[in-house]
Structure formats: C-alpha cells, structure tokens
Design a protein around this motif. Structure first.
Motif, PDB file in Angstrom:
ATOM      1  N   UNK B 357      31.386  16.850   3.092  1.00  0.00           N
ATOM      2  CA  UNK B 357      31.828  18.184   2.454  1.00  0.00           C
ATOM      3  C   UNK B 357      33.097  17.956   1.863  1.00  0.00           C
ATOM      4  N   UNK B 358      34.073  17.190   2.247  1.00  0.00           N
ATOM      5  CA  UNK B 358      35.248  17.033   1.513  1.00  0.00           C
ATOM      6  C   UNK B 358      35.079  16.196   0.145  1.00  0.00           C
ATOM      7  N   UNK B 359      34.191  15.377   0.190  1.00  0.00           N
ATOM      8  CA  UNK B 359      33.708  14.706  -0.987  1.00  0.00           C
ATOM      9  C   UNK B 359      33.120  15.525  -2.144  1.00  0.00           C
ATOM     10  N   UNK B 360      32.279  16.307  -1.480  1.00  0.00           N
ATOM     11  CA  UNK B 360      31.606  17.275  -2.590  1.00  0.00           C
ATOM     12  C   UNK B 360      32.677  18.110  -3.209  1.00  0.00           C
ATOM     13  N   UNK B 361      33.475  18.536  -2.396  1.00  0.00           N
ATOM     14  CA  UNK B 361      34.386  19.456  -3.041  1.00  0.00           C
ATOM     15  C   UNK B 361      35.662  18.546  -3.979  1.00  0.00           C
ATOM     16  N   UNK B 362      36.309  17.656  -3.459  1.00  0.00           N
ATOM     17  CA  UNK B 362      37.295  17.066  -4.432  1.00  0.00           C
ATOM     18  C   UNK B 362      36.768  16.223  -5.366  1.00  0.00           C
ATOM     19  N   UNK B 394      47.250  23.416 -16.163  1.00  0.00           N
ATOM     20  CA  UNK B 394      46.066  23.708 -15.077  1.00  0.00           C
ATOM     21  C   UNK B 394      45.271  22.466 -14.805  1.00  0.00           C
ATOM     22  N   UNK B 395      44.710  22.079 -15.824  1.00  0.00           N
ATOM     23  CA  UNK B 395      43.725  20.790 -15.552  1.00  0.00           C
ATOM     24  C   UNK B 395      44.280  19.828 -14.912  1.00  0.00           C
ATOM     25  N   UNK B 396      45.690  19.669 -15.388  1.00  0.00           N
ATOM     26  CA  UNK B 396      46.455  18.321 -14.872  1.00  0.00           C
ATOM     27  C   UNK B 396      46.807  18.582 -13.327  1.00  0.00           C
ATOM     28  N   UNK B 397      46.991  19.815 -13.089  1.00  0.00           N
ATOM     29  CA  UNK B 397      47.096  20.181 -11.571  1.00  0.00           C
ATOM     30  C   UNK B 397      46.059  20.130 -10.784  1.00  0.00           C
ATOM     31  N   UNK B 398      45.091  20.413 -11.301  1.00  0.00           N
ATOM     32  CA  UNK B 398      43.702  20.400 -10.617  1.00  0.00           C
ATOM     33  C   UNK B 398      43.284  19.015 -10.557  1.00  0.00           C
ATOM     34  N   UNK B 399      43.357  18.248 -11.394  1.00  0.00           N
ATOM     35  CA  UNK B 399      43.085  16.794 -11.365  1.00  0.00           C
ATOM     36  C   UNK B 399      44.080  15.961 -10.117  1.00  0.00           C
ATOM     37  N   UNK B 400      45.246  16.407 -10.398  1.00  0.00           N
ATOM     38  CA  UNK B 400      46.171  15.752  -9.358  1.00  0.00           C
ATOM     39  C   UNK B 400      45.756  16.322  -7.959  1.00  0.00           C
ATOM     40  N   UNK B 401      45.428  17.439  -7.632  1.00  0.00           N
ATOM     41  CA  UNK B 401      44.941  17.707  -6.387  1.00  0.00           C
ATOM     42  C   UNK B 401      43.675  17.015  -5.933  1.00  0.00           C
ATOM     43  N   UNK B 402      42.815  16.934  -6.731  1.00  0.00           N
ATOM     44  CA  UNK B 402      41.419  15.889  -6.339  1.00  0.00           C
ATOM     45  C   UNK B 402      41.887  14.635  -6.269  1.00  0.00           C
ATOM     46  N   UNK B 404      44.764  13.312  -5.458  1.00  0.00           N
ATOM     47  CA  UNK B 404      45.553  13.128  -4.239  1.00  0.00           C
ATOM     48  C   UNK B 404      44.609  13.128  -2.794  1.00  0.00           C
ATOM     49  N   UNK B 405      43.648  14.101  -3.099  1.00  0.00           N
ATOM     50  CA  UNK B 405      42.674  14.208  -1.935  1.00  0.00           C
ATOM     51  C   UNK B 405      41.711  13.040  -1.712  1.00  0.00           C
ATOM     52  N   UNK B 446      43.782   3.497  -8.274  1.00  0.00           N
ATOM     53  CA  UNK B 446      42.921   3.681  -9.350  1.00  0.00           C
ATOM     54  C   UNK B 446      43.221   4.993  -9.938  1.00  0.00           C
ATOM     55  N   UNK B 447      43.632   6.087  -9.258  1.00  0.00           N
ATOM     56  CA  UNK B 447      43.712   7.529  -9.711  1.00  0.00           C
ATOM     57  C   UNK B 447      45.221   7.482 -10.140  1.00  0.00           C
ATOM     58  N   UNK B 448      46.203   6.645  -9.789  1.00  0.00           N
ATOM     59  CA  UNK B 448      47.352   6.756 -10.499  1.00  0.00           C
ATOM     60  C   UNK B 448      47.238   6.194 -11.990  1.00  0.00           C
ATOM     61  N   UNK B 449      46.287   5.348 -11.903  1.00  0.00           N
ATOM     62  CA  UNK B 449      45.982   4.685 -13.421  1.00  0.00           C
ATOM     63  C   UNK B 449      45.458   5.905 -14.399  1.00  0.00           C
TER      64      UNK B 449
END
Lengths: 112, 521
Positions: B357-362, B394-402, B404-405, B446-449
């Motif tokens: 469920x976590x993966x489905x969400x983030x 906003x998009x940047x914040x959402x992406x960052x949260x995803x 980090x998750x 990878x996500x830092x990149x």
C-alpha cells in the motif's frame, strides 16, 4: 507509547524522531541567527565568484541528469554491458525469459 | 439502505462497470457533465470499496454469493460450492483500500490533465473497466472469475497505455504489455484448468481444502508464480513493465502500479490460501525471495543510468516490488515453523504487505508529479529538464515527499515498511537484509539525481514561462501526499488496523476455508 511500531528487534516512533529533528533544526536556526546578515541582495556581494570570469549562461551551468553517476556506471561497466542488452525491447526475448523462468523454477521445485 | 450495504461486494463491480458503459453515452449527449460523471462514479466505487473493507476489518471475512443468499452445493457433488462467490478477507480488504485511494486520486488528476485531449469518453470508460478489473481480482473467491478480471485488467490497461501519445511508441509499449500479459493470463488459465480437471471446482476455498502435493499441482503452481510474477513486474519477467509504464499517460501509470499489485495479490493468494502448508514452503519461499532480490537489485541498477524520467520511475517500480516479494517470501519460507513465524515471519509478512500500500501511494504520487512536469514542459528527458522548482513549487514538494518515501527516509511511510522488512529479514538471513538496505541507498541516490536535474538549478530560459499545474491535478497529488505522510506518522495504527488483519488472513488458511465452506467439509 502512542506511535510505537514494533519491528521485531525494537520499535520505531516517528513522533520521537520528529521531536529530535525539530530540536536539531531549532539549534541550526539559532546558529544561523548568529551569522552576518549585513549584505545587499542583488549586488556583487551575492553573485558567484568565478575567478574574475563572467558568469556563463544559466542553461550551461545546470548539471543535467546525464552528468550524474557516470562514475558509478563506468565502474560497473562489465555488469551494465551484460544487463542493458537483455532489455532488448523484443517481445520474443521477453517471452523467452518467461519460458526460462518456468523451467528453472519447475526444476528447482522438483529437485529440492 | 440495507439492500445497498448487503450487496456491497456486487456494487464493487457493478458501479464501475455501469459507469464505464454510460460514459460514452453521456459523452455523446451530455458532454458537459462527463467529467462530473466520471468523478462521481469513481468516488462511489471507491466508497463502496472503503465501506466493504471497513466491514471486513470490523466483522471478519465477507462471503457474497451471486444469485443466492448463502453458499450452497448440489446434493451429489461432494460439497462442491457452485455459483460465483466473492470472498473478501483481511487481505482482499487491504488491497481494496489501496486501489480505492489511488484510483480516486488519479481520476481527479486525469480530469484536468486530459482536458485538452480527444476521445475522452472511451478513455474514461477504459479507466473504469480497469478499476473494475482490479476490484474484481482482489475480491473474488473463484479462480475462473479471477482469470476474467485479470484479463479485463490487462486489456483495459494496455488500451490505456496506448491512448494518448503520438508517434507509435505508446502503441508499441502497449502491444508488448498486452502480449506478455496475455501469455501470462493463458498460463493462469491453463493452471486453473489443471486444478479443475482434478477437483471439479473453481472455488478457491474448496480447492484449498483438497490441495495435495502432486506433479500436476506443482506444474500449476510454477505457472501461477511465473505468470502472476510477470503481471507484478518481478525480475526476470519484468521486461514489458518499463516499456509500458514509460509511455502511458502519467495518471494511468499510477493506476497501473495498483493493477500490477493485483497480480501480486493473486500470487500471494495462490501461495498462502490455495496451496498453503500442503507444499514445500521452504523451497517455494526461497524461490519468491530470489525473485524479490533479483527484482530489487536489477530494478534499481537499471533505474540509475536512465535518462527518460518515466522509464527511471518504472524500473524503481520493479525494484520496490522486490521488497514485497522478499518480506512475504520470508514469511512463506518459515510458514511450516510456528516459532519462526511468531519470531519474525509474521513481521516480515506485515512489512511486505505494508509496503504494497505504501508503494501504491508514493509511487502513484511520483508518477503524478512527474506527469505534472511533462504536462507543462512536454519533456521526458532528464538531460533537458532543470530549474523547475522555481515555477512548479507544489509539484516539487509533492515529488520530494514521494522521493523521500520511496528511498525509505523517515518519517514517511516507506521507511516504516522497509524497517519492518529489514529487521525481520535480518533474523532470517542477514545478507538479504543488507542487500535490501543497499538497494534503498541506491534508490535514494537515483532520486537525488532526478530531483536535482528536474527541479534544482537556475531557472532555465526554455522553462521561463512554465506554470504550476491546474488545481484538480494538485488535488489528486494532495490526496496521495496526505496518505504518504499520515501512514508514516502513525504506522502503528495502520499496521494494527489494516496490515495485521491482512497478514493474519494469509497466514490462517483454515479461516478462509471455513468462512466459505463452514465446518462441513
């Protein structure tokens, strides 16, 4: 305690983590407050200093995705040279892997 | 009202199907209310799923017989139940919840992101069919019915993948996805045939009560594992997954993650409920573990050098599936050892399921955020993007949260499930746990990149006029963000209320059988 997630060996409590992080950030902010704030925004004081050279165009200084981790992929060149061609984009190859998987798993399950 | 509540399992399928069939009619005669209609139908379908799940968590396994009040069998059949029976236990309810949240969030996003597109009526009809397919797969207690929903899932998913991208590349990705998953679907059908030929029944509970360790059943099991593993995107059956995910509309990719997880549901249901303790759980458990390790390592190492932002995310989807397989595989490997199950097997199972469920969400959130970038810039390449954090905050914040998750950074939801997996798997085999942690570090790298190359850096001239996405797209991302943060802040509540019942349902095969057949067989 509220928020305790039992993980087997111990527990995880995000509320404690947040309190610790908030305390750390508070200290960081206090240290930052002690810094020098008497500079003028938008002047030479805040421009990057490039040994006296002109600042290049913005689009030239941004580090693009392709510039990152080339060392990692270069160090694992042997691995990537084998792995990437497997993702050939050919459906026949994909289904061949399916058949190989079926055979290998069947043999493992029957033998062990 | 009672009539509605009593028939909730039927509504799970009826609402999206009816909604889907009416979308083209409404689109033809009342195009102005089409968007409102699709939001309403999706909301009602998700509401039915949430209420059904709540009922299961509160009252126990829900058995719903289509066309009769209770489970029945012909007098001379030996107790074989007939009619289509939906059997929703804790695990099914858990999956329903996951699908309901993501599918509704994505509808809001799609209504805005597809506004300027053509062929929307058919597009939304397919979307609702995909929703019905997912809901059906995780609800049914009948194997053939499961196959039918699997096919609906695959066909609607492939059609949606190919829907809205020019140049034929989307069609190519969709055809690969369709061919590979149709072959997998046929293998599932063949396996079902093998079981039906032996036991004269398609009911999972009845089959589970009769299951023995025969060569035919082994063949069926191996085909189930490989075919459903392919649907889930596990290595080495994952190849079509990045091809399809990378070219689909981004909102659709978010739901395709849940559609793939329905395949994972099928795999775990077959292993624990259908076969359970009747097989060599150690060997099969290790097969699942190795598939998980391969998925984690190959998924993340293939993601690292990607330049196409969506293809990179798609390989991470493969990698994250590995965590789920690892956790649940460990639980299956120790299924025959009650002491090990109590010591770490159940926690491994809970970690693996929580990660679903976590993966489905983030991952849903990440695909929506990346879709927002593509929506505004029309660019997929990480080599061409940059500096968008200035214009799309906003998009940047959402992406960052995803990001980090998915990288397992506290206090987001991915950390909680990964920690459960690390610690429980460490007790089983420390090397596996270390591999999982290394993969997590590579995921972060990878996500830092991605984050740096898309959002950081100076404002680039070519994106000077880029604006934030419409409010409905933001709303879709906010819904997922709330759950990503919420599940991370109160993981104990989530585990106790929905994950543990799901794990208990899988670990207790007898309760599933008894819920359908009673104590009579």
């Amino acid at each position: 305690m509220i928020g305790d997630l039992i993980t087997g060996y111990g527990f995880w409590n995000p509320l404690i983590w947040i309190i610790v992080m908030a305390t750390g950030l508070l200290f960081a902010w206090l240290i930052w407050r002690c810094g020098e704030s008497g500079y003028d925004k938008g002047t030479e004081q805040t421009k990057p200093y490039l040994s006296g050279n002109d600042e290049p165009p913005k689009s030239d200084v941004h580090i693009r995705g392709g510039n990152m981790y080339w060392g990692f992929t270069h160090a694992l060149k042997g691995y990537y040279d084998k792995l990437i061609p497997l993702h050939s984009g050919v459906v026949n190859d994909y289904l061949t892997w399916f058949v190989i998987g079926v055979i290998v798993i069947f043999v493992v399950v029957m033998v062990i | 009202m009672n009539l509605l509540l009593d028939n909730l399992p039927a509504l799970l399928i009826a609402v999206p199907l009816l909604g889907a069939f009416l979308v083209p009619v409404i689109g033809r005669f009342l195009p102005k209310i089409r968007d409102a209609w699709i939001i309403l139908v999706s909301f009602l379908a998700s509401l039915a799923a949430v209420i059904t799940a709540a009922a299961v968590f509160l009252k126990g396994t829900l058995v719903y017989v289509f066309g009769a009040a209770a489970v029945s069998s012909a007098a001379d059949s030996g107790g074989i139940p007939f009619r289509i029976i939906f059997t929703i236990d804790g695990f099914g309810a858990f999956m329903l919840l996951s699908a309901a949240i993501v599918s509704f969030a994505v509808v809001l996003y799609l209504v805005a992101s597809q506004k300027e597109r053509s062929g929307k009526s058919e597009f939304y009809a397919l979307y609702l069919l995909l929703t019905a397919g997912i809901f059906g797969m995780v609800s049914t207690g009948d194997l053939f019915n499961f196959f039918v929903f699997l096919e609906i899932n695959t066909l609607a998913g492939a059609a949606l993948v190919s829907y809205h991208r020019k140049g034929g590349i989307a069609v190519e990705g969709a055809i690969k996805y369709l061919i590979v998953n149709t072959v997998g679907g046929l293998m599932v059908l063949f396996s079902i045939g093998l079981l039906y030929a032996q036991y004269n029944s398609l009911n999972m509970a009845f089959l589970a009560s009769q299951m023995t360790w025969t060569t035919l059943n082994i063949v069926a099991l191996v085909l189930f594992i490989t075919a459903l593993g392919m649907k889930a995107g596990a290595v080495p059956f994952h190849f079509a997954t990045p091809d399809a995910y990378s070219v689909a509309p981004s909102g659709i990719t978010a739901v395709m993650v849940v559609a793939s997880q329905a395949g994972l549901y099928g795999l775990f249901r077959v292993l624990f409920t259908l076969y359970g303790g009747s097989i060599n759980t150690v060997t099969i458990g290790w097969v699942i573990i190795i598939l998980g390790i391969l998925s984690m390592v190959i998924g993340v190492t293939m993601a690292l050098p990607q330049k196409d932002i969506k293809r990179l995310l798609a390989y991470h989807a493969v990698s994250q599936t590995g965590y789920m397989l690892l956790g649940v595989g460990v639980a299956f490997a120790v299924l025959g050892d009650p002491a090990a199950t109590a010591a770490f097997g159940q926690t491994a199972m809970e970690g693996g399921l929580f990660h679903i469920i976590n993966h489905a969400l983030y991952k849903g959130l990440l695909f929506l955020a990346v879709g927002a970038v593509i929506y505004r810039t029309g660019v997929w390449s990480l080599n061409k993007l940059g500096g968008l954090g200035h214009n799309m905050k906003w998009t940047m914040v959402f992406f960052l949260i995803g990001a980090l998750a998915i990288a397992g950074i506290p206090p987001f939801n991915g950390f909680a499930s990964k920690l459960m997996i690390y610690e429980s798997v460490f007790a089983f085999n420390p090397a596996l746990s270390i591999i999982a942690m290394v993969v997590s570090i590579l995921t972060l790298a990878s996500f830092m990149k991605v984050f740096h190359s898309v959002f950081m850096g100076p404002r680039l001239p070519e994106y000077e006029n880029v604006k934030e996405v419409p409010k409905l797209m933001i709303a879709g991302m906010i819904i997922l963000t709330i759950f990503v943060i919420g599940f991370g802040l109160v993981p104990d509540l989530v585990v106790d209320s929905i994950v543990s019942p799901a794990a208990a349902a899988l670990l207790n095969q007898g309760s599933y059988i008894t819920a359908v057949l009673g104590g009579g067989l």
